[in-house]
Design a protein around this motif. Structure first.
Motif, PDB file in Angstrom:
ATOM      1  N   ILE A  41       0.839  -1.202   0.000  1.00 29.25           N
ATOM      2  CA  ILE A  41       0.000   0.000   0.000  1.00 29.25           C
ATOM      3  C   ILE A  41       0.874   1.252   0.000  1.00 29.25           C
ATOM      4  N   LYS A  42       1.883   1.246   0.852  1.00 33.59           N
ATOM      5  CA  LYS A  42       2.788   2.397   0.940  1.00 33.59           C
ATOM      6  C   LYS A  42       3.464   2.661  -0.410  1.00 33.59           C
ATOM      7  N   VAL A  43       3.956   1.616  -1.047  1.00 32.24           N
ATOM      8  CA  VAL A  43       4.615   1.774  -2.343  1.00 32.24           C
ATOM      9  C   VAL A  43       3.614   2.246  -3.398  1.00 32.24           C
ATOM     10  N   GLY A  44       2.398   1.717  -3.356  1.00 36.37           N
ATOM     11  CA  GLY A  44       1.377   2.119  -4.325  1.00 36.37           C
ATOM     12  C   GLY A  44       1.027   3.591  -4.227  1.00 36.37           C
ATOM     13  N   THR A  45       0.962   4.114  -2.994  1.00 37.73           N
ATOM     14  CA  THR A  45       0.603   5.527  -2.810  1.00 37.73           C
ATOM     15  C   THR A  45       1.724   6.473  -3.207  1.00 37.73           C
ATOM     16  N   GLU A  46       2.914   5.948  -3.485  1.00 35.90           N
ATOM     17  CA  GLU A  46       4.003   6.799  -3.964  1.00 35.90           C
ATOM     18  C   GLU A  46       3.820   7.191  -5.430  1.00 35.90           C
ATOM     19  N   GLY A  47       2.931   6.474  -6.146  1.00 36.77           N
ATOM     20  CA  GLY A  47       2.709   6.800  -7.554  1.00 36.77           C
ATOM     21  C   GLY A  47       1.278   7.143  -7.897  1.00 36.77           C
ATOM     22  N   TYR A  48       0.353   6.777  -6.994  1.00 39.32           N
ATOM     23  CA  TYR A  48      -1.065   6.977  -7.272  1.00 39.32           C
ATOM     24  C   TYR A  48      -1.782   7.425  -6.013  1.00 39.32           C
ATOM     25  N   VAL A  49      -2.903   8.106  -6.192  1.00 36.53           N
ATOM     26  CA  VAL A  49      -3.667   8.585  -5.042  1.00 36.53           C
ATOM     27  C   VAL A  49      -4.389   7.400  -4.404  1.00 36.53           C
ATOM     28  N   PRO A  50      -4.753   7.515  -3.119  1.00 38.03           N
ATOM     29  CA  PRO A  50      -5.315   6.366  -2.399  1.00 38.03           C
ATOM     30  C   PRO A  50      -6.517   5.704  -3.054  1.00 38.03           C
ATOM     31  N   PHE A  51      -7.462   6.491  -3.579  1.00 35.91           N
ATOM     32  CA  PHE A  51      -8.630   5.873  -4.211  1.00 35.91           C
ATOM     33  C   PHE A  51      -8.218   5.042  -5.429  1.00 35.91           C
ATOM     34  N   GLN A  52      -7.209   5.492  -6.160  1.00 37.97           N
ATOM     35  CA  GLN A  52      -6.730   4.727  -7.310  1.00 37.97           C
ATOM     36  C   GLN A  52      -6.044   3.440  -6.861  1.00 37.97           C
ATOM     37  N   VAL A 216     -16.854   6.208  -7.186  1.00 42.68           N
ATOM     38  CA  VAL A 216     -16.329   7.267  -6.320  1.00 42.68           C
ATOM     39  C   VAL A 216     -15.029   7.856  -6.851  1.00 42.68           C
ATOM     40  N   THR A 217     -14.135   7.016  -7.352  1.00 45.34           N
ATOM     41  CA  THR A 217     -12.788   7.464  -7.713  1.00 45.34           C
ATOM     42  C   THR A 217     -12.772   8.607  -8.725  1.00 45.34           C
ATOM     43  N   PRO A 218     -13.530   8.552  -9.815  1.00 48.14           N
ATOM     44  CA  PRO A 218     -13.487   9.684 -10.770  1.00 48.14           C
ATOM     45  C   PRO A 218     -14.015  10.995 -10.188  1.00 48.14           C
ATOM     46  N   LEU A 219     -14.829  10.920  -9.142  1.00 46.88           N
ATOM     47  CA  LEU A 219     -15.377  12.141  -8.544  1.00 46.88           C
ATOM     48  C   LEU A 219     -14.338  12.910  -7.741  1.00 46.88           C
ATOM     49  N   PHE A 220     -13.331  12.197  -7.228  1.00 47.32           N
ATOM     50  CA  PHE A 220     -12.353  12.833  -6.345  1.00 47.32           C
ATOM     51  C   PHE A 220     -10.930  12.817  -6.889  1.00 47.32           C
ATOM     52  N   THR A 221     -10.725  12.170  -8.021  1.00 47.18           N
ATOM     53  CA  THR A 221      -9.373  12.089  -8.577  1.00 47.18           C
ATOM     54  C   THR A 221      -9.439  12.337 -10.085  1.00 47.18           C
ATOM     55  N   SER A 222      -8.284  12.556 -10.651  1.00 46.24           N
ATOM     56  CA  SER A 222      -8.151  12.653 -12.106  1.00 46.24           C
ATOM     57  C   SER A 222      -7.116  11.637 -12.568  1.00 46.24           C
ATOM     58  N   LEU A 223      -7.106  11.345 -13.856  1.00 43.64           N
ATOM     59  CA  LEU A 223      -6.148  10.373 -14.365  1.00 43.64           C
ATOM     60  C   LEU A 223      -4.719  10.846 -14.103  1.00 43.64           C
ATOM     61  N   PRO A 224      -3.828   9.937 -13.693  1.00 44.85           N
ATOM     62  CA  PRO A 224      -2.436  10.347 -13.456  1.00 44.85           C
ATOM     63  C   PRO A 224      -1.760  10.807 -14.744  1.00 44.85           C
ATOM     64  N   ASP A 225      -0.817  11.724 -14.596  1.00 49.86           N
ATOM     65  CA  ASP A 225      -0.086  12.240 -15.762  1.00 49.86           C
ATOM     66  C   ASP A 225       0.754  11.152 -16.418  1.00 49.86           C
ATOM     67  N   HIS A 226       1.322  10.292 -15.607  1.00 52.30           N
ATOM     68  CA  HIS A 226       2.084   9.160 -16.129  1.00 52.30           C
ATOM     69  C   HIS A 226       1.881   7.974 -15.196  1.00 52.30           C
ATOM     70  N   LEU A 232       2.604   0.641  -9.703  1.00 47.12           N
ATOM     71  CA  LEU A 232       1.558  -0.127 -10.384  1.00 47.12           C
ATOM     72  C   LEU A 232       1.724  -1.626 -10.124  1.00 47.12           C
ATOM     73  N   LEU A 233       2.961  -2.102 -10.143  1.00 45.95           N
ATOM     74  CA  LEU A 233       3.219  -3.515  -9.838  1.00 45.95           C
ATOM     75  C   LEU A 233       2.850  -3.826  -8.380  1.00 45.95           C
ATOM     76  N   ALA A 234       3.104  -2.864  -7.490  1.00 47.33           N
ATOM     77  CA  ALA A 234       2.738  -3.060  -6.083  1.00 47.33           C
ATOM     78  C   ALA A 234       1.224  -3.187  -5.934  1.00 47.33           C
TER      79      ALA A 234
END
Length: 309
Positions: A41-52, A216-226, A232-234
């Motif tokens: 989870i920690k590694v995942g949040t380094e590249g993406y927001v929590p809902f993603q 819920v996710t599209p309401l509070f987040t936007s697509l990541p720039d990259h 993502l593997l995490a």
């Protein structure tokens, strides 16, 4: 002395039973998977927001359950009432706690999140006093409840004014742990005896949780720039292993050795989460963390004791 026996007709050889991994090995694998989930989870949040992170986790987990259902030719449950109750269960057992843990690890170490997860049995007993009249506690279980929450205060360093801890992140992790027993009590009261298999019910539950996060996710987040590869593997490992495969292993253990033994995995998760966070992520560890964790686990173990056990 010799004996004469009548000739026997040759019967076909019995089919060999499928060899299964010893339950202790599967128990150890499950402990490792869930223990490492907080690191992932920690590694995942380094590249993406929590809902993603949560949505990705649910998508990969649901895919594993769907594959297992296809192999075993299981069907999804039927009936609007069942699906309505499962939607509530999906929220409290998957969508809400997964999201809270992801948000909490933005500001607290994965080691603390893993220890907070171990408070679920304490919350469960406290809630059962109100919600389950047939589950009356003993003095030993009451003592375990008090001991467990004393351990929580030790982990948080309450006498030092919670110095160095993020109150919001810690509260989110504790609320996530509270969400699990709320969900299980709801399931016990409303979905017991439906006639559907555990695999079918869990597959539908994860599917509903995925739909909830997809809304819920599209309401509070936007697509990541990259798209960052390692996070993502995490997330993929978190979903496929920590949510999909882990559920299959857990139900296999429950069927083979019973729920009491299977749920003991809860007591190994914070140990592994702490070791992984310190060794791999380089997270700091105060003396209050391991000492308090031991007290929490001791209290949680006492709350699970039943009369005559």
């Amino acid at each position: 002395m010799s004996t004469v026996t009548a000739p026997r007709t040759q019967s076909p050889a019995p089919a060999r039973p499928r060899t299964r991994l010893d339950w202790r090995l599967r128990f150890a694998v499950l402990s490792l998977i869930w223990g490492f989930s907080f690191l992932l989870i920690k590694v995942g949040t380094e590249g993406y927001v929590p809902f993603q992170v949560t949505l990705g986790r649910l998508i990969f987990g649901t895919a594993v359950l769907a594959a297992a259902m296809a192999v075993k030719r299981e069907r999804l449950p039927r009936g609007a009432r069942v699906w309505g109750h499962m939607a509530v269960a999906a929220f409290f057992l998957n969508a809400l706690p997964f999201s809270l843990f992801a948000y909490s690890e933005l500001t607290i170490p994965s080691t603390l999140a893993g220890i907070c997860n171990a408070t679920s049995p304490l919350w469960g007993m406290a809630l059962s006093l109100v919600a389950l009249s047939e589950d009356r506690p003993t003095r030993v279980r009451f003592a375990g409840l008090g001991l467990g929450f004393l351990g929580v205060l030790t982990v948080l360093g309450a006498w030092q004014g919670f110095h160095g801890l993020d109150a919001t992140g810690t509260a989110m992790a504790l609320l996530a742990s509270l969400s699990y027993p709320i969900g299980w009590i709801y399931v016990r009261r409303n979905l017991a005896g439906t006639g559907n298999s555990h695999l079918s019910m869990t597959g539908a539950q994860l599917l509903l949780a995925t739909v909830q996060l997809a809304v819920v996710t599209p309401l509070f987040t936007s697509l990541p720039d990259h798209f960052s590869l390692v996070p993502l593997l995490a997330i993929a490992a978190l979903g496929a292993l920590g949510t999909g495969l882990a559920v299959l292993i857990q139900y296999g253990l429950v069927a083979e050795v019973g729920p009491t033994t299977a749920q003991m995995v809860t007591y190994f998760i914070p140990v592994i989460a702490t070791a992984a966070g310190v060794a791999i992520l380089g997270e700091s560890l105060r003396w209050t963390t391991p000492v308090g964790a031991v007290v929490v686990l001791a209290g949680a173990a006492l709350t699970q004791l039943r009369r005559g056990a």
